[in-house]
Design an enzyme around this catalytic site. Sequence first.
Site, short mmCIF file in Angstrom:
data_model
loop_
_atom_site.label_atom_id
_atom_site.label_comp_id
_atom_site.label_asym_id
_atom_site.label_seq_id
_atom_site.Cartn_x
_atom_site.Cartn_y
_atom_site.Cartn_z
N GLY A 1 0.81 -1.22 0.00
CA GLY A 1 0.00 0.00 0.00
C GLY A 1 0.84 1.27 0.00
O GLY A 1 0.47 2.27 -0.62
N ASN B 1 -7.00 -13.98 5.74
CA ASN B 1 -7.49 -12.85 4.93
C ASN B 1 -8.98 -12.91 4.58
O ASN B 1 -9.57 -11.89 4.23
CB ASN B 1 -6.67 -12.73 3.64
N THR C 1 -4.77 -7.86 -2.54
CA THR C 1 -4.64 -8.85 -1.48
C THR C 1 -4.67 -10.28 -2.02
O THR C 1 -5.48 -10.61 -2.89
CB THR C 1 -5.81 -8.66 -0.47
N ASP D 1 -7.12 -14.63 -6.57
CA ASP D 1 -8.30 -15.15 -7.27
C ASP D 1 -9.43 -15.51 -6.30
O ASP D 1 -10.60 -15.30 -6.58
CB ASP D 1 -7.90 -16.36 -8.13
N HIS E 1 -2.97 -16.24 -9.94
CA HIS E 1 -1.80 -15.43 -9.61
C HIS E 1 -1.01 -16.25 -8.61
O HIS E 1 -1.41 -16.38 -7.46
CB HIS E 1 -2.20 -14.08 -8.99
N THR F 1 6.96 -8.67 -1.71
CA THR F 1 7.13 -8.11 -3.05
C THR F 1 6.11 -6.97 -3.11
O THR F 1 4.99 -7.13 -2.63
CB THR F 1 6.84 -9.13 -4.20
N1 NAD Z 1 -1.61 -9.62 -6.22
C1 NAD Z 1 -0.28 -9.54 -6.26
O1 NAD Z 1 0.31 -9.65 -7.35
C2 NAD Z 1 0.47 -9.28 -5.00
C3 NAD Z 1 1.83 -9.01 -5.00
C4 NAD Z 1 2.45 -8.73 -3.78
C5 NAD Z 1 1.73 -8.76 -2.61
N2 NAD Z 1 0.42 -9.06 -2.67
C6 NAD Z 1 -0.41 -9.10 -1.47
O2 NAD Z 1 -0.66 -7.79 -1.01
C7 NAD Z 1 -1.06 -7.86 0.34
C8 NAD Z 1 -0.34 -6.80 1.14
O3 NAD Z 1 1.01 -7.16 1.33
P1 NAD Z 1 1.97 -6.26 2.24
O4 NAD Z 1 3.33 -6.78 2.01
O5 NAD Z 1 1.69 -4.82 2.00
O6 NAD Z 1 1.45 -6.63 3.70
P2 NAD Z 1 1.75 -5.79 5.04
O7 NAD Z 1 1.61 -6.75 6.15
O8 NAD Z 1 3.02 -5.04 4.90
O9 NAD Z 1 0.59 -4.72 5.09
C9 NAD Z 1 -0.76 -5.06 5.23
C10 NAD Z 1 -1.49 -3.88 5.83
O10 NAD Z 1 -2.89 -4.19 5.88
C11 NAD Z 1 -3.40 -3.61 7.08
N3 NAD Z 1 -4.67 -4.22 7.42
C12 NAD Z 1 -4.92 -5.46 7.91
N4 NAD Z 1 -6.25 -5.62 8.08
C13 NAD Z 1 -6.85 -4.47 7.70
C14 NAD Z 1 -8.19 -4.04 7.63
N5 NAD Z 1 -9.21 -4.83 7.99
N6 NAD Z 1 -8.44 -2.79 7.19
C15 NAD Z 1 -7.43 -1.97 6.81
N7 NAD Z 1 -6.13 -2.34 6.85
C16 NAD Z 1 -5.84 -3.58 7.28
C17 NAD Z 1 -2.30 -3.88 8.10
O11 NAD Z 1 -2.41 -3.06 9.22
C18 NAD Z 1 -1.05 -3.58 7.26
O12 NAD Z 1 -0.65 -2.23 7.37
C19 NAD Z 1 -0.77 -9.31 0.76
O13 NAD Z 1 -1.96 -10.06 0.75
C20 NAD Z 1 0.17 -9.80 -0.28
O14 NAD Z 1 0.18 -11.20 -0.42
C21 NAD Z 1 -0.24 -9.30 -3.83
#
Ligand code: NAD
Length: 323
Positions: free
Chosen positions: A15, A101, A125, A129, A181, A236
């Site tokens: 984010g 999740n 997230t 899928d 994915h 990542t």
């Molecule tokens: N789709 C893709 O290609 C891809 C690639 C990389 C990462 N991701 C995914 O992206 C997601 C985020 O990864 P990250 O490294 O940033 O994780 P992270 O742990 O660094 O950050 C997650 C954030 O979500 C917040 N959070 C949790 N529950 C919440 C809620 N109910 N409301 C609001 N905020 C909430 C947490 O406080 C945290 O700040 C993961 O699921 C990861 O697997 C997807």
Amino acid sequence: MKSQKLGIIGVGHVGEHVLAYASSSNLFGDIVVVDSREELAFGEALDQDHATGLLSRPNVNIYSSNAYNDLSDADVIIVSATHVYPKGEVPADRQQLITNNASIIRSIMKNISEVTQEAIIIFITNPADTVIYMAANEFSYPKERMMSTGCMLDSARLRYIIGKHYNVDPKSVSGYMMGEHGYSAVPILSRLSVAGIPYDQLSKHFPDIKPLTADEVQEKVVQAAYEVFDNKFGVTNAAVAQSSIELARAILLDEHSIYPVSTPLLDGEYNTKRPVAFSTPTVITRQGWTKRFEVPLNEWETEKLNVSAESIRASIDLAESLL
Ligand SMILES: NC(=O)c1ccc[n+]([C@@H]2O[C@H](COP(=O)([O-])OP(=O)(O)OC[C@H]3O[C@@H](n4cnc5c(N)ncnc54)[C@H](O)[C@@H]3O)[C@@H](O)[C@H]2O)c1
């Protein structure tokens, strides 16, 4: 005229990059940051807001909020919230993330649905899928207004790998991954081309380069994620964040661009045994997604896509058992 508004839900590693890219994208006048860690949301928003004092940055109004009402007039909402694991302990298999999740996505969807049905929602997230399948099937939010980045990232990696292999700009490679994915994402080499030249004819133009087999390409794309993940202690973030902003641009500018995003399959599509969501080339407009293409596939691709659909379905079953 109202400026375009972005909501970012979850401002961790992914984010924060979404926020950074969005802040300098010239697409948005307002950006609202929501995170269950309120101080983090406040700090990230303020940090980016300070940068608006620099000449290179557009004057975007960036702020944090814990009130979903602030998203009621959002044009786009990007969801990158996830269960927070201790550093280095994020499960390597994305499917395992559903255990924690599922409830996070359900609560976020409920909160969004209460304040708007208009915003286009882009989920990052994981498991990507399963997340979009749940969001689309368990809520009455308009299905065409939500998608997951799905194989956007896997496809960027595919083009990167092929571009490096032939020493050409990845942007000169036209091609995509389909399916999950993650581990079972499928490279669609029967539709890949460089300068319009189909993959199976590239040897004529690059006689000194040994072509990669479909299995080798699939392995390299899947492993590419772990080269980043392992070296960044389970994270990542940059490339997927950029993917989400590219989608936001296609939406806001009504580009009718075709991207491999994940959405639930339509009835009978790809002959899957049970309903799933997975990535296939999809037209992205100001309305969200308007058309999914059922791409003709060769035998290897069909077989791999079936394996991918089964793997996603197992994760959906798990999500549904957690209801
Ligand atoms: N789709 C893709 O290609 C891809 C690639 C990389 C990462 N991701 C995914 O992206 C997601 C985020 O990864 P990250 O490294 O940033 O994780 P992270 O742990 O660094 O950050 C997650 C954030 O979500 C917040 N959070 C949790 N529950 C919440 C809620 N109910 N409301 C609001 N905020 C909430 C947490 O406080 C945290 O700040 C993961 O699921 C990861 O697997 C997807």
